[in-house]
Design an enzyme around this catalytic site. Structure first.
Site, short mmCIF file in Angstrom:
data_model
loop_
_atom_site.label_atom_id
_atom_site.label_comp_id
_atom_site.label_asym_id
_atom_site.label_seq_id
_atom_site.Cartn_x
_atom_site.Cartn_y
_atom_site.Cartn_z
N ARG A 77 0.85 -1.20 0.00
CA ARG A 77 0.00 0.00 0.00
C ARG A 77 0.88 1.24 0.00
NH1 ARG A 77 -2.65 2.89 4.71
NH2 ARG A 77 -3.97 4.37 3.60
N HIS A 121 -2.75 11.17 0.96
CA HIS A 121 -2.20 10.91 2.29
C HIS A 121 -1.57 12.23 2.77
CE1 HIS A 121 -0.73 7.49 5.04
NE2 HIS A 121 -0.31 8.59 5.61
N GLU A 166 -7.13 8.52 6.50
CA GLU A 166 -7.31 9.16 7.80
C GLU A 166 -7.73 10.63 7.69
OE1 GLU A 166 -3.66 8.47 9.97
OE2 GLU A 166 -4.02 6.33 10.11
N ASN A 289 -7.53 1.74 9.97
CA ASN A 289 -6.21 1.82 10.60
C ASN A 289 -6.42 1.81 12.11
OD1 ASN A 289 -5.33 2.22 8.01
ND2 ASN A 289 -4.71 4.35 8.29
N TYR A 291 -4.35 1.59 15.87
CA TYR A 291 -3.09 1.57 16.62
C TYR A 291 -3.31 1.38 18.12
CZ TYR A 291 -0.59 3.11 12.48
OH TYR A 291 -0.04 3.17 11.23
N GLU A 343 -3.61 -0.25 8.22
CA GLU A 343 -2.43 0.12 9.02
C GLU A 343 -2.58 -0.43 10.43
OE1 GLU A 343 -1.27 4.26 9.26
OE2 GLU A 343 -1.74 4.57 7.15
#
Ligand code: IFM
Length: 434
Positions: A77, A121, A166, A289, A291, A343
């Site tokens: 990606r 991005h 995002e 994504n 985290y 991600e």
């Protein structure tokens, strides 16, 4: 490791983005982006670091694709630098910039690696910022044109195309807290920017579909589970508000044609009558994504999260279970298309010693998140692939080169790449899974 089992055809990948790795910021006709401007202004980034050189991937992409192939992954990606292919964000196209992405895609395909493209991005062409940036509704139309051209150019060769990565970061970190480019600090502007990003996403999907783009189309959202620190009304209200601002603010317009309400949420954008119809285009896939979780404590000082001591180098709590909680919840609340974890990764204080990086905490982070992912899939969430962030250490935005997320260590003095222990572990995991 042997307990981890994923279905046949599950995709294993690594992820990067243009400004974080490419360098060659002023070469071959690339125009400046808002990140060039922001990173060059004093005081915005750690020790004034910029993406001027980054991992020099623009010049080294062929060896880098070989490196990706050596990890045994089947998917990669990456994002397109809009100002490399269209320097002003409107008008003329840059043949050398377009050729770079053509060559990258072809090289990936030669190596049997599926390209997953991100159109945006965070690196808006500076020329568009000068016309109002994402605060201007016109930028949504410029983005749709850009998407349509790139979709026609690459759409027959790539595995997926996502519009935004995002959008919360662009809107909130870039326009409310001013930590990211363009560095604005205006909460109402940030809400308007979020709306224009969503609108641009919907317009881009329509433009690409009208142009006959064949690749599956979607969007990538950063999401977290949210935990109220205590059972108090204040903490529960805060948790509801944070989940609404972070997750529902982007999911509700796309899937339910509305913005969320929550206690204390009072800023809403200026909208046109048909905007929700434009935004809520069917998705072929959703990228998530993940985290860490959001820990909601209204107290002063806040009640600390239980795992705060095990935080990574960014200070993010290690909470793998949150991935399963989040996926099960969004799968229940929305009619989801197939999902990719686009991600997930760990920033560590990595040290290269005698040619080795012993990053056991990163391995543990990935292993436990994959266990959580497996639980969510067993509970019925349709997940098609996992991308580790990031392929290699790179420019971590306002933190510069101080934070290392990579499976591959980069020495920024000589651009030497070294596989960390986690890279070997990831390769073995993938090999055994097949
Ligand atoms: O490096 C970033 C990436 O650009 C977007 N998602 C989060 C990563 C780690 O902060």
């Amino acid at each position: 490791m042997s307990d981890l089992k994923f279905p046949p055809g599950f995709s294993w990948g690594v992820a990067t983005s243009a400004y974080q790795i490419e360098g060659a910021a002023a070469e071959d006709g690339r125009g400046p982006s808002i990140w060039d401007t922001f990173s060059h202004a004093p005081g915005n980034t750690f020790e004034g670091h910029t993406g001027d050189v980054a991992c020099d991937h623009y010049h080294r992409y062929e060896q880098d694709v070989d490196l990706i192939a050596s990890l045994g992954v089947d998917a990669y990606r990456f994002s397109i630098s809009w100002s490399r292919v269209q320097p002003d964000g409107h008008g003329a196209w840059n043949a050398k910039g377009l050729a770079f992405y053509d060559n990258l895609v072809d090289r990936l395909l030669e190596k049997g690696i599926k390209p997953h493209v991100t159109l945006y991005h965070w690196d808006l062409p500076q020329a568009l910022q000068d016309l109002g940036g994402w605060g201007s509704r016109d930028t949504a139309d410029r983005f749709a044109e850009y998407a349509s051209v790139m979709g026609r150019r690459l759409g027959d060769r790539v595995a997926t195309i996502c519009t935004h990565n995002e959008p919360w970061c662009t809107a909130h970190l870039g326009h409310h807290v001013g930590q990211f480019a363009p560095g604005a600090k205006d909460p109402q502007l940030a809400i308007q920017v979020a709306h224009h990003l969503l609108l641009s996403h919907g317009k881009a999907l329509q433009a690409m579909r009208a142009a006959g783009v064949k690749a599956p189309l979607g969007i990538v959202l950063n999401q977290s589970s949210v935990t109220a620190a205590t059972d108090s009304q204040e903490d529960r209200d805060l948790a509801e508000r944070q989940y609404a601002s972070f997750v529902r603010w982007y999911m509700d317009p796309i899937f339910l044609k509305r913005y969320p309400t929550a206690p204390g949420l009072h800023l809403y954008p200026v909208m046109h009558e048909n905007d929700f119809n434009e935004i809520a285009q069917p998705l072929d896939f959703l990228g998530i994504n993940y985290y860490t979780r959001i820990w909601a404590s209204a107290a002063t000082p806040p009640v600390p999260a239980p795992n705060a001591m095990g935080a990574n180098d960014m200070g993010w709590e290690n909470y793998p279970q949150g991935l399963a909680e989040l996926l099960v919840k969004v799968n229940r609340d929305y009619n989801l298309p197939p999902v990719y974890i686009t991600e997930n990764g760990y920033a560590g204080a990595d040290r290269l010693v005698a040619g080795k990086v012993e990053d056991t905490q990163r391995i543990e982070y990935v292993r436990t998140h994959l266990e959580a992912l497996q639980q969510a899939m067993e509970a019925g969430v349709d997940v098609r692939g996992y991308f580790y962030w990031s392929l290699f250490d790179n420019y971590e935005w306002n933190s510069g080169y101080a934070k290392r997320f990579g499976l591959v260590h980069v020495d920024y003095e000589d651009q030497q790449r070294t596989l960390k222990d986690s890279a070997h572990w990831y390769r073995d995991l993938i090999r055994k899974g097949r």
